[in-house]
Every structure is written in structure tokens, then in C-alpha cells.
Design a protein around this motif. Sequence first.
Motif, PDB file in Angstrom:
ATOM      1  N   HIS A  81     -29.661  -8.165 -36.088  1.00 48.14           N
ATOM      2  CA  HIS A  81     -28.828  -7.726 -37.215  1.00 48.14           C
ATOM      3  C   HIS A  81     -29.567  -6.679 -38.047  1.00 48.14           C
ATOM      4  CE1 HIS A  81     -26.053  -7.901 -40.581  1.00 48.14           C
ATOM      5  NE2 HIS A  81     -27.078  -8.142 -41.370  1.00 48.14           N
ATOM      6  N   ILE A  82     -30.836  -6.937 -38.342  1.00 42.62           N
ATOM      7  CA  ILE A  82     -31.635  -6.003 -39.141  1.00 42.62           C
ATOM      8  C   ILE A  82     -31.857  -4.701 -38.381  1.00 42.62           C
ATOM      9  CG2 ILE A  82     -33.934  -5.643 -40.157  1.00 42.62           C
ATOM     10  CD1 ILE A  82     -33.819  -8.744 -40.764  1.00 42.62           C
ATOM     11  N   LEU A  83     -32.135  -4.796 -37.071  1.00 44.91           N
ATOM     12  CA  LEU A  83     -32.348  -3.588 -36.267  1.00 44.91           C
ATOM     13  C   LEU A  83     -31.096  -2.732 -36.215  1.00 44.91           C
ATOM     14  CD1 LEU A  83     -34.475  -4.932 -33.274  1.00 44.91           C
ATOM     15  CD2 LEU A  83     -35.266  -3.687 -35.318  1.00 44.91           C
ATOM     16  N   ARG A  84     -29.935  -3.350 -36.137  1.00 40.73           N
ATOM     17  CA  ARG A  84     -28.676  -2.598 -36.127  1.00 40.73           C
ATOM     18  C   ARG A  84     -28.554  -1.773 -37.411  1.00 40.73           C
ATOM     19  NH1 ARG A  84     -26.133  -6.379 -33.645  1.00 40.73           N
ATOM     20  NH2 ARG A  84     -25.722  -7.652 -35.461  1.00 40.73           N
ATOM     21  N   ARG A  85     -28.853  -2.408 -38.543  1.00 40.78           N
ATOM     22  CA  ARG A  85     -28.779  -1.722 -39.835  1.00 40.78           C
ATOM     23  C   ARG A  85     -29.827  -0.602 -39.922  1.00 40.78           C
ATOM     24  NH1 ARG A  85     -29.459  -6.018 -43.734  1.00 40.78           N
ATOM     25  NH2 ARG A  85     -31.667  -5.547 -43.787  1.00 40.78           N
ATOM     26  N   MET A  86     -31.038  -0.877 -39.434  1.00 38.47           N
ATOM     27  CA  MET A  86     -32.113   0.120 -39.485  1.00 38.47           C
ATOM     28  C   MET A  86     -31.836   1.292 -38.559  1.00 38.47           C
ATOM     29  SD  MET A  86     -35.437  -2.372 -39.718  1.00 38.47           S
ATOM     30  CE  MET A  86     -36.600  -1.023 -39.941  1.00 38.47           C
ATOM     31  N   GLU A  87     -31.224   1.016 -37.415  1.00 33.12           N
ATOM     32  CA  GLU A  87     -30.881   2.095 -36.488  1.00 33.12           C
ATOM     33  C   GLU A  87     -29.836   3.011 -37.118  1.00 33.12           C
ATOM     34  OE1 GLU A  87     -30.500   2.425 -31.720  1.00 33.12           O
ATOM     35  OE2 GLU A  87     -29.293   0.850 -32.652  1.00 33.12           O
ATOM     36  N   ALA A  88     -28.872   2.420 -37.822  1.00 33.84           N
ATOM     37  CA  ALA A  88     -27.848   3.224 -38.491  1.00 33.84           C
ATOM     38  C   ALA A  88     -28.456   4.124 -39.573  1.00 33.84           C
ATOM     39  CB  ALA A  88     -26.780   2.315 -39.101  1.00 33.84           C
ATOM     40  N   LYS A  89     -29.561   3.681 -40.177  1.00 35.57           N
ATOM     41  CA  LYS A  89     -30.259   4.480 -41.182  1.00 35.57           C
ATOM     42  C   LYS A  89     -31.206   5.496 -40.552  1.00 35.57           C
ATOM     43  CE  LYS A  89     -30.657   1.192 -45.035  1.00 35.57           C
ATOM     44  NZ  LYS A  89     -31.678   0.488 -45.847  1.00 35.57           N
ATOM     45  N   GLY A  90     -31.397   5.418 -39.245  1.00 34.47           N
ATOM     46  CA  GLY A  90     -32.291   6.351 -38.566  1.00 34.47           C
ATOM     47  C   GLY A  90     -33.760   5.964 -38.639  1.00 34.47           C
ATOM     48  N   LEU A  91     -34.070   4.723 -39.021  1.00 38.82           N
ATOM     49  CA  LEU A  91     -35.462   4.285 -39.175  1.00 38.82           C
ATOM     50  C   LEU A  91     -36.096   3.861 -37.849  1.00 38.82           C
ATOM     51  CD1 LEU A  91     -34.981   2.168 -42.416  1.00 38.82           C
ATOM     52  CD2 LEU A  91     -35.937   4.488 -42.232  1.00 38.82           C
ATOM     53  N   ILE A  92     -35.269   3.361 -36.941  1.00 42.86           N
ATOM     54  CA  ILE A  92     -35.760   2.930 -35.625  1.00 42.86           C
ATOM     55  C   ILE A  92     -34.761   3.373 -34.565  1.00 42.86           C
ATOM     56  CG2 ILE A  92     -37.049   0.933 -36.494  1.00 42.86           C
ATOM     57  CD1 ILE A  92     -33.989   0.077 -34.611  1.00 42.86           C
ATOM     58  N   ARG A  93     -35.197   3.303 -33.312  1.00 47.84           N
ATOM     59  CA  ARG A  93     -34.318   3.574 -32.174  1.00 47.84           C
ATOM     60  C   ARG A  93     -34.499   2.411 -31.207  1.00 47.84           C
ATOM     61  NH1 ARG A  93     -36.460   7.933 -31.096  1.00 47.84           N
ATOM     62  NH2 ARG A  93     -37.811   7.314 -29.402  1.00 47.84           N
ATOM     63  N   ARG A  94     -33.410   1.949 -30.624  1.00 46.61           N
ATOM     64  CA  ARG A  94     -33.472   0.891 -29.609  1.00 46.61           C
ATOM     65  C   ARG A  94     -33.096   1.470 -28.262  1.00 46.61           C
ATOM     66  NH1 ARG A  94     -29.850  -3.849 -31.971  1.00 46.61           N
ATOM     67  NH2 ARG A  94     -28.503  -2.116 -32.454  1.00 46.61           N
ATOM     68  N   SER A  95     -33.800   0.976 -27.223  1.00 42.22           N
ATOM     69  CA  SER A  95     -33.510   1.434 -25.867  1.00 42.22           C
ATOM     70  C   SER A  95     -33.907   0.348 -24.881  1.00 42.22           C
ATOM     71  CB  SER A  95     -34.273   2.728 -25.571  1.00 42.22           C
ATOM     72  OG  SER A  95     -35.665   2.517 -25.692  1.00 42.22           O
ATOM     73  N   CYS A  96     -33.367   0.464 -23.667  1.00 41.85           N
ATOM     74  CA  CYS A  96     -33.777  -0.473 -22.615  1.00 41.85           C
ATOM     75  C   CYS A  96     -35.258  -0.276 -22.342  1.00 41.85           C
ATOM     76  CB  CYS A  96     -32.976  -0.228 -21.333  1.00 41.85           C
ATOM     77  SG  CYS A  96     -31.263  -0.731 -21.461  1.00 41.85           S
ATOM     78  N   SER A  97     -35.937  -1.366 -22.111  1.00 40.98           N
ATOM     79  CA  SER A  97     -37.377  -1.305 -21.855  1.00 40.98           C
ATOM     80  C   SER A  97     -37.658  -0.560 -20.558  1.00 40.98           C
ATOM     81  CB  SER A  97     -37.945  -2.716 -21.772  1.00 40.98           C
ATOM     82  OG  SER A  97     -39.295  -2.684 -21.379  1.00 40.98           O
ATOM     83  N   ALA A  98     -38.652   0.303 -20.595  1.00 41.76           N
ATOM     84  CA  ALA A  98     -39.054   1.034 -19.390  1.00 41.76           C
ATOM     85  C   ALA A  98     -39.686   0.086 -18.379  1.00 41.76           C
ATOM     86  CB  ALA A  98     -40.038   2.139 -19.763  1.00 41.76           C
ATOM     87  N   ASP A  99     -40.304  -0.990 -18.868  1.00 38.39           N
ATOM     88  CA  ASP A  99     -40.973  -1.953 -17.991  1.00 38.39           C
ATOM     89  C   ASP A  99     -40.005  -2.937 -17.345  1.00 38.39           C
ATOM     90  OD1 ASP A  99     -43.441  -0.842 -18.611  1.00 38.39           O
ATOM     91  OD2 ASP A  99     -43.708  -2.179 -20.327  1.00 38.39           O
ATOM     92  N   ASP A 100     -38.934  -3.265 -18.070  1.00 38.80           N
ATOM     93  CA  ASP A 100     -38.001  -4.288 -17.612  1.00 38.80           C
ATOM     94  C   ASP A 100     -36.657  -4.015 -18.275  1.00 38.80           C
ATOM     95  OD1 ASP A 100     -36.530  -6.548 -17.034  1.00 38.80           O
ATOM     96  OD2 ASP A 100     -37.939  -7.953 -17.935  1.00 38.80           O
ATOM     97  N   ALA A 101     -35.685  -3.575 -17.514  1.00 33.48           N
ATOM     98  CA  ALA A 101     -34.386  -3.167 -18.066  1.00 33.48           C
ATOM     99  C   ALA A 101     -33.657  -4.305 -18.788  1.00 33.48           C
ATOM    100  CB  ALA A 101     -33.498  -2.602 -16.961  1.00 33.48           C
ATOM    101  N   ARG A 102     -34.094  -5.550 -18.570  1.00 35.48           N
ATOM    102  CA  ARG A 102     -33.464  -6.665 -19.280  1.00 35.48           C
ATOM    103  C   ARG A 102     -33.907  -6.735 -20.735  1.00 35.48           C
ATOM    104  NH1 ARG A 102     -35.321 -11.582 -15.995  1.00 35.48           N
ATOM    105  NH2 ARG A 102     -37.177 -10.316 -16.137  1.00 35.48           N
ATOM    106  N   GLY A 103     -35.070  -6.142 -21.029  1.00 35.26           N
ATOM    107  CA  GLY A 103     -35.607  -6.173 -22.387  1.00 35.26           C
ATOM    108  C   GLY A 103     -35.219  -4.938 -23.177  1.00 35.26           C
ATOM    109  N   GLN A 104     -35.481  -4.991 -24.464  1.00 35.70           N
ATOM    110  CA  GLN A 104     -35.149  -3.884 -25.342  1.00 35.70           C
ATOM    111  C   GLN A 104     -36.396  -3.460 -26.106  1.00 35.70           C
ATOM    112  OE1 GLN A 104     -32.744  -4.476 -29.035  1.00 35.70           O
ATOM    113  NE2 GLN A 104     -31.248  -3.270 -27.872  1.00 35.70           N
ATOM    114  N   ASP A 105     -36.686  -2.162 -26.098  1.00 36.95           N
ATOM    115  CA  ASP A 105     -37.786  -1.613 -26.885  1.00 36.95           C
ATOM    116  C   ASP A 105     -37.247  -1.130 -28.217  1.00 36.95           C
ATOM    117  OD1 ASP A 105     -39.730  -2.039 -24.946  1.00 36.95           O
ATOM    118  OD2 ASP A 105     -39.522  -0.021 -24.089  1.00 36.95           O
ATOM    119  N   VAL A 106     -38.042  -1.326 -29.251  1.00 39.13           N
ATOM    120  CA  VAL A 106     -37.728  -0.816 -30.583  1.00 39.13           C
ATOM    121  C   VAL A 106     -38.781   0.242 -30.886  1.00 39.13           C
ATOM    122  CG1 VAL A 106     -37.410  -1.387 -33.009  1.00 39.13           C
ATOM    123  CG2 VAL A 106     -36.857  -3.090 -31.248  1.00 39.13           C
ATOM    124  N   THR A 107     -38.332   1.440 -31.222  1.00 40.56           N
ATOM    125  CA  THR A 107     -39.229   2.561 -31.461  1.00 40.56           C
ATOM    126  C   THR A 107     -39.105   3.033 -32.902  1.00 40.56           C
ATOM    127  OG1 THR A 107     -38.973   3.261 -29.166  1.00 40.56           O
ATOM    128  CG2 THR A 107     -39.844   4.898 -30.702  1.00 40.56           C
TER     129      THR A 107
END
Length: 172
Positions: A81-107
Motif C-alpha cells: 500500500h505504501i509503495l503504491r502511494r510512493m510510486e505515484a509520487k515518483g519516489l520509488i519504482r517497482r519492477s519484476c526482479s531480474a533474479d526471479d520474475a516472481r519477486g518484485q524489486d523496489v528502486t
Amino acid sequence: MSTRTTAEPRWLDDREKDVWLALRRLVWGLTPAVDRQLTRDSQLSGPEYSVLATLSECPDGVLRSGTAAQELGWERSRLSHILRRMEAKGLIRRSCSADDARGQDVTLTEAGRAAIVDAAPGHVDFVRRIVFDPLTPEQQAVFGQACHRIAEAIAAAEGEAAGPAGCGDTGQ
């Protein structure tokens, strides 16, 4: 499932009751005070600051969401929930993990890095004024030890893992 037994409860004595009530006032008062300071000085909530600080401590500013949840001691749904709000503000980016597509990286984005760099000095000053300045170095050491012991007892009571996974952990 209840853990109550038929044995007489170990009631708190007056000294223990005073300590418990002081701890409760501290715990219940600290989070709102931190949130007010951060919102007033940097337009970040306490949870947003915590996420940004956690990401900024990783060398590349990237952390798996599951690892971030562990480090922060939060449920994944709260973090999401917090990441969704932060992504909308442009503070972080979420993407599928390069190591494992089942996981999510937060940048951490450049805007996120700028926000934490801007917020950190005022926040550290606030923490110093309310936590460290009122205590002697000896009291700080005892308080730190007490906090660690209480956190360990909570983790043991809840059957949690011993410690945070860290930035280098690629496990979900």
C-alpha cells in the motif's frame, strides 16, 4: 487460541506498572511525533521516510519488496500500500526482479533520493533532541540494551526470524 492457564496471573507490582505505563506512553507517543515532524519538515510520512531510508542504505538503491518488508518489520500488504502511494509520487519504482520474475524489486528514484537527502538532517536533529539529548551516555547504553532485549522477547514470542535479511538478500 488462548494461552491462558488456570494459574494465578503474575500481576505487575507498582514499580513494574510505572515502567509499563511509561513505555506505553513512549511507544504510543513516538510514532505520531515522528510523523508530525516529517510531514511538517519534508512532506513525507513516517513510513515513507522509513522506506526511503532503507532503500538509500542499499548500495544500488534497490531491494526486493519481501526483504524490505522484513527489514521494516511490516506485513507485505502494508508495504504494498505504501509503495503504491510512493510510486505515484515518483519516489520509488517497482519492477519484476531480474533474479526471479516472481519477486518484485523496489528502486529508489532520483526524486526519492533527493527527498531522503532533504529530510534526513531535520529528522536526525529531531531524533537527537527527543531520544539522545535527554539521556546521559550511560542511560543511552542501558536504554539501547533494554530495547534490544524487549525486541528479542517480542520476536521470540511471535516465533519470528532472528534478524533482518539485508540489502544483499535475494530471497523473497
